[in-house]
Motif scaffolding. Structure first.
Motif, short mmCIF file in Angstrom:
data_model
loop_
_atom_site.label_atom_id
_atom_site.label_comp_id
_atom_site.label_asym_id
_atom_site.label_seq_id
_atom_site.Cartn_x
_atom_site.Cartn_y
_atom_site.Cartn_z
N GLU A 171 76.88 5.35 -0.01
CA GLU A 171 76.64 4.59 -1.23
C GLU A 171 76.48 5.51 -2.45
O GLU A 171 75.63 6.40 -2.47
N LYS A 208 73.07 5.94 -3.99
CA LYS A 208 72.12 6.78 -3.27
C LYS A 208 72.36 8.24 -3.63
O LYS A 208 71.43 9.03 -3.75
N LYS A 234 70.46 15.63 3.66
CA LYS A 234 69.39 14.64 3.55
C LYS A 234 69.91 13.22 3.43
O LYS A 234 69.20 12.26 3.71
N LEU A 235 71.16 13.07 2.97
CA LEU A 235 71.67 11.71 2.77
C LEU A 235 72.95 11.43 3.57
O LEU A 235 72.94 10.57 4.45
N PRO A 253 72.72 11.89 7.68
CA PRO A 253 71.91 10.86 8.35
C PRO A 253 72.45 9.44 8.15
O PRO A 253 72.38 8.62 9.06
N ALA A 254 73.03 9.18 6.98
CA ALA A 254 73.57 7.85 6.73
C ALA A 254 74.76 7.57 7.64
O ALA A 254 75.11 6.42 7.88
N PHE A 284 67.86 2.95 13.89
CA PHE A 284 66.72 2.84 13.00
C PHE A 284 66.62 1.50 12.27
O PHE A 284 65.68 1.22 11.58
N ASP A 285 67.64 0.66 12.44
CA ASP A 285 67.47 -0.68 11.85
C ASP A 285 68.12 -1.78 12.65
O ASP A 285 67.95 -2.07 13.72
N HIS A 336 66.92 1.86 -3.14
CA HIS A 336 67.64 2.93 -2.45
C HIS A 336 66.75 3.75 -1.53
O HIS A 336 66.86 4.97 -1.46
N PHE A 370 65.77 5.27 1.94
CA PHE A 370 66.61 5.65 3.07
C PHE A 370 66.06 4.98 4.33
O PHE A 370 64.92 5.23 4.70
N TRP A 391 66.34 5.47 7.37
CA TRP A 391 65.95 6.30 8.52
C TRP A 391 64.69 7.10 8.23
O TRP A 391 64.21 7.83 9.08
N LEU A 424 59.00 1.76 8.50
CA LEU A 424 60.33 1.98 7.96
C LEU A 424 60.57 0.96 6.84
O LEU A 424 59.98 -0.11 6.85
N ASN A 449 62.73 -1.24 6.16
CA ASN A 449 63.10 -2.63 6.47
C ASN A 449 61.95 -3.43 7.08
O ASN A 449 62.09 -4.60 7.36
#
Lengths: 266, 254
Positions: free
Chosen positions: A165, A168, A185-186, A189-190, A265-266, B84, B86, B88, B129, B131
């Protein structure tokens, strides 16, 4: 949460879900049983020729024979090792290429068309060249497995990296982040989900590489056994190896799926 | 005597594409005093975000100067439209992001960030986290992430536009009180007139692109301490009307 604390309707819902899961598993097993049963029956009754189409009982006997001769493990190990090596090297190399291309827009623009062409090229066409270049041993087979997985890894990861994104990245820039920080860092991991999806594809890809590699060269491995079996018309052997291959590839895919589950993680 | 913390002088920004040359900001001059809460309002697409990007030094002006009276390396904190966060990273790790990047993460700064989290009701959610928390809380986390680097100037780019109306009012109240308590100089960009009136000391109305300051309004709500209370004040409506007219060009004397 404790199951007993839930409302009756919620319990009912969960029970239904569980029942559905069990039913689906049972149906899966039933399908396999019916398939194997019909296959066996068809050869016993003589609808199809067991010599050409083999049968579950023939496959089982071949399997036991191979096992008793002590050859099964040798061949399975040879193929598995080549595949794992090809998988690992292909993934890491592909990832490095993707990182380099992401890092420099100029490099990306220069090399992207080549990558696309390489991706469309059937790598098997390079087989004869690889044998000449990398020798007729394991190295040729591993090279084949690497070649098949590396390009798709690089392309997939690059697309993932580039789709991070933009806002971000902007956020990172508001903190004056440098390129390395933005990546580690972005962007990386994304793209863990992209990486896992790529690993799943690569399981299949590296098996394709190994088996075709073994078709061309090699004196051991499942691909070798399959080719050998077909040449001496021992189709039971071909079928048995194919089924063992199915199980190995399935197991490897399962391991990647497990890995995926553990990093969600989600 | 209050001192200028930010000064823009004759700032112009031109963007080039293959087919066009767009003047986003033209000869923009204004200044912001220490401790002030300024809202910049203008028709959509007038280059408001460009102004913030210029102040944050994400882009360089084509001509003109931007002076920032601060000796800090990370003098500006920029809060974007969306949080924004993150997904994780835990809430705490998200808040520490800016400190990590600027290599200012040490025991003191970490404690400061944690104190902010505690102070603004996120202490129990540090290990959650993103979410797992509500939209309003996420926005608060985003603000604290910005504040954690302890900037002298805070830039807010329509920070509430991603929220539904109810949450928006609440979060606006929240963010306003946090900014006031931490005593930060703030520049807010918005296209929402009532939002601007409810938080700002001063409102700069911009013209259509290329953006120039058309008019400056001062808001005086001494007896109304929060944005929600301000919305109830009698002068709220008057301000709204004046600014609305100015925005829509019925007031072109400048």
């Amino acid at each position: 949460m404790n199951f007993n604390d839930l409302s009756p309707l919620h319990k009912e819902f969960l029970k239904k879900q569980k029942r559905r899961k069990v039913v689906i598993h049972l149906l899966q097993i039933a399908f396999l049983a019916v398939f194997l049963g019909a296959w066996e029956l068809a050869t016993q009754v003589g609808w199809v020729d067991g010599f050409i189409f083999s049968s579950p009982s023939r496959v089982w006997n071949t399997f036991v024979n191979l096992f008793e001769e002590g050859n099964l493990f040798k061949h399975v190990w040879a193929s598995t090792w080549e595949t794992i090596l090809g998988f690992a090297i292909g993934t890491i190399l592909g990832m490095l290429i993707a990182i380099i291309l992401w890092w420099s827009d100029t490099v990306k623009r220069v090399f992207e068309p080549y990558l696309v062409v390489l991706n469309s090229l059937p790598k098997i066409a390079l087989g004869p060249l690889i044998i000449i270049w990398a020798g007729t041993g394991k190295s040729a087979i591993v090279t084949m497995a690497v070649l098949i997985s590396v390009v798709i890894t690089a392309l997939n990861m690059l697309v993932g990296f580039c789709q991070t994104e933009q806002n971000k990245i902007l956020l990172m820039q508001t903190f004056q982040a440098n390129k390395a920080q933005i990546f580690f860092k972005l962007v990386f991991p994304a793209n863990i989900p992209t990486l896992l999806a790529t690993l799943k594809i690569n399981v299949g890809m590296s098996w394709v590489g190994t088996i075709t590699g073994e078709y061309l060269v090699s004196k051991e491995g499942l691909g070798y056994l399959i080719v050998y079996g077909s040449q001496v018309f021992r189709l039971d052997l071909v079928m048995t190896c194919t089924i063992v291959l199915c199980m190995l590839a399935g197991a490897m895919y399962g391991m990647v799926a497990l890995l995926e589950k553990s990093v969600k993680f989600d | 005597m209050k001192k200028n913390i930010l000064k823009l002088q004759g700032v112009t920004k031109v963007f080039y594409t293959k087919t066009a040359e767009t003047v986003a900001v033209n000869n923009l001059t204004f200044s912001v005093d220490e401790g002030e809460f300024v809202a910049i309002i203008g028709p959509s697409g007038c280059g408001k975000t460009t102004v913030l990007s210029l102040i944050a030094r994400l882009i360089e002006p084509t001509t003109g100067t931007i002076t920032l009276a601060s000796n800090k390396k990370q003098a500006v904190g920029y809060m974007l439209q969306q949080d924004h966060l993150f997904p994780w990273r835990t809430v705490e790790k998200n808040v520490l992001l800016g400190l990590e990047i600027t290599k200012n993460l040490n025991a003191d700064t970490k404690e400061y960030a944690n104190k902010l989290l505690e102070k603004y009701g996120l202490g129990d959610f540090k290990k959650h986290l993103p979410n797992q928390i509500s939209g309003g809380m996420r926005q608060r986390v985003a603000l604290i992430r910005t504040l954690a680097t302890n900037p002298d100037l805070l830039l807010l780019d329509e920070p509430f536009s991603a929220l539904d109306f109810q949450t928006r009012l609440e979060v606006c109240d929240d963010v306003y009180s946090i900014i006031r308590r931490e005593n930060k100089t703030t520049v807010l960009v918005t296209h929402d007139i009532s939002e601007a009136i409810s938080v700002a000391d001063k409102i700069f109305v911009l013209t259509k692109r290329p953006a120039k300051v058309k008019k400056i309004f001062c808001c005086d709500f001494e007896k109304y301490p929060t944005p929600l209370k301000r919305r109830e004040a009698p002068q709220f409506g008057e301000h709204f009307e004046e600014i609305y007219k100015c925005l829509n060009g019925e007031d072109d004397e400048l």
